[in-house]
Design an enzyme around this catalytic site. Structure first.
Site, PDB file in Angstrom:
ATOM      1  N   TYR A 191     -14.157  50.196 -57.236  1.00  0.00           N
ATOM      2  CA  TYR A 191     -14.404  50.887 -55.960  1.00  0.00           C
ATOM      3  C   TYR A 191     -15.614  50.285 -55.246  1.00  0.00           C
ATOM      4  CZ  TYR A 191     -15.426  54.818 -52.793  1.00  0.00           C
ATOM      5  OH  TYR A 191     -15.682  55.603 -51.700  1.00  0.00           O
ATOM      6  N   ASP A 193       0.959  54.285 -46.132  1.00  0.00           N
ATOM      7  CA  ASP A 193       0.125  53.746 -47.204  1.00  0.00           C
ATOM      8  C   ASP A 193      -0.566  52.520 -46.620  1.00  0.00           C
ATOM      9  OD1 ASP A 193      -0.953  52.387 -49.361  1.00  0.00           O
ATOM     10  OD2 ASP A 193       0.813  52.606 -50.640  1.00  0.00           O
ATOM     11  N   LYS A 204     -15.569  48.379 -51.613  1.00  0.00           N
ATOM     12  CA  LYS A 204     -16.348  48.895 -50.489  1.00  0.00           C
ATOM     13  C   LYS A 204     -17.414  47.892 -50.047  1.00  0.00           C
ATOM     14  CE  LYS A 204     -14.489  52.957 -49.697  1.00  0.00           C
ATOM     15  NZ  LYS A 204     -13.839  53.279 -48.399  1.00  0.00           N
TER      16      LYS A 204
END
Length: 250
Positions: free
Chosen positions: A151, A59, A155
């Site tokens: 998200y 992970d 990013k």
């Protein structure tokens, strides 16, 4: 190529295509994925094709897990010379409905996970006087994306982190670039609400029809550019956002 590469999120989609492309080009590749069983299966399949690939579970948001995986990669293949951070997590919710837990998880995987992987791999590259880093960001980092504030923000952080590391690491022979894919047919893309059901099929067809190249991207499109950026020939390219998008800007 003859280099040692690590690719996160390597068991499917863009990550798997990158693993295959680098390994076919002669690299020894450690394939890291959250799904350890999937990583093992993918690596075994590629080894069956005569490629040097090992599968490892990790992970990327867990610093200790990444450190353990990279130690295993070094023991099996050697010092890390190429790092491609393709692991990602995308969730969808209107901004006011994003929970703190979902915000933190998306940022942890996409941004903090990239930080962990790069900070733990870069010392190998500095010691060797050569390195290639390619981060996989997203077109949403530049344009935003409805229902993906967490998200897109994460990013966007990946893009700026990439540019910053290019400034810091160039003196050591290390290049750092990012690819922000748009409209690439992957499991993540197909799982988005936009692509669901009969309406999703029509949405996908319409998106392809609007593309200047009249198709959507496939993982191999991203893999081909990644492989070039990881080569000796790309030594004068760093700090760049490489838009592999078929001309799709909207």
């Amino acid at each position: 190529m003859g280099r040692v590469a690590v690719v996160t999120g390597g068991a499917s989609g863009i990550g798997l295509a990158i693993v295959r492309r680098l390994a076919t080009g002669g690299a020894s590749v450690a394939l890291l994925d959250l799904d350890e069983a999937a990583a093992d299966r993918a690596a075994a399949e590629l080894r069956g094709e005569g490629l040097r690939v090992v599968g490892l579970g990790a992970d990327v948001s867990d610093r200790a897990a990444v450190e353990k995986a990279l130690e295993a990669a070094r023991a099996e293949l050697g010092p890390v010379e190429i790092m491609v951070t393709s692991a990602g997590l995308s969730l969808n919710a209107p901004f006011l409905d994003i929970s703190v837990e979902d915000w933190e998880r998306v940022v942890a995987v996409n941004l903090t996970g990239t930080f962990h992987c790069l900070q733990l791999a870069v010392p190998d590259m500095i010691a060797g006087g050569w390195g290639r880093i390619v981060t996989i960001s997203s077109s949403s980092a530049q344009s935003g994306s409805r229902t993906q504030a967490h998200y897109s923000a994460a990013k966007g952080g990946v893009v700026v982190l990439t540019k910053t590391l290019a400034l810091e690491l160039g003196q050591y022979g290390i290049t750092v670039n990012t690819i922000p894919p748009r409209a690439v047919v992957t499991p993540m893309f197909l799982a988005a609400p936009f692509a669901q059901g009969a309406a999703g099929e029509e949405n996908i067809k319409a998106l392809a029809a609007r593309s200047p190249v009249r198709r959507l991207g496939v993982p191999e499109d991203i893999a081909a550019t990644t492989a070039f950026l990881c080569s000796d020939d790309a030594g004068y390219i760093t700090g760049q956002v490489i838009g592999v998008n078929g001309g799709n800007y909207t």
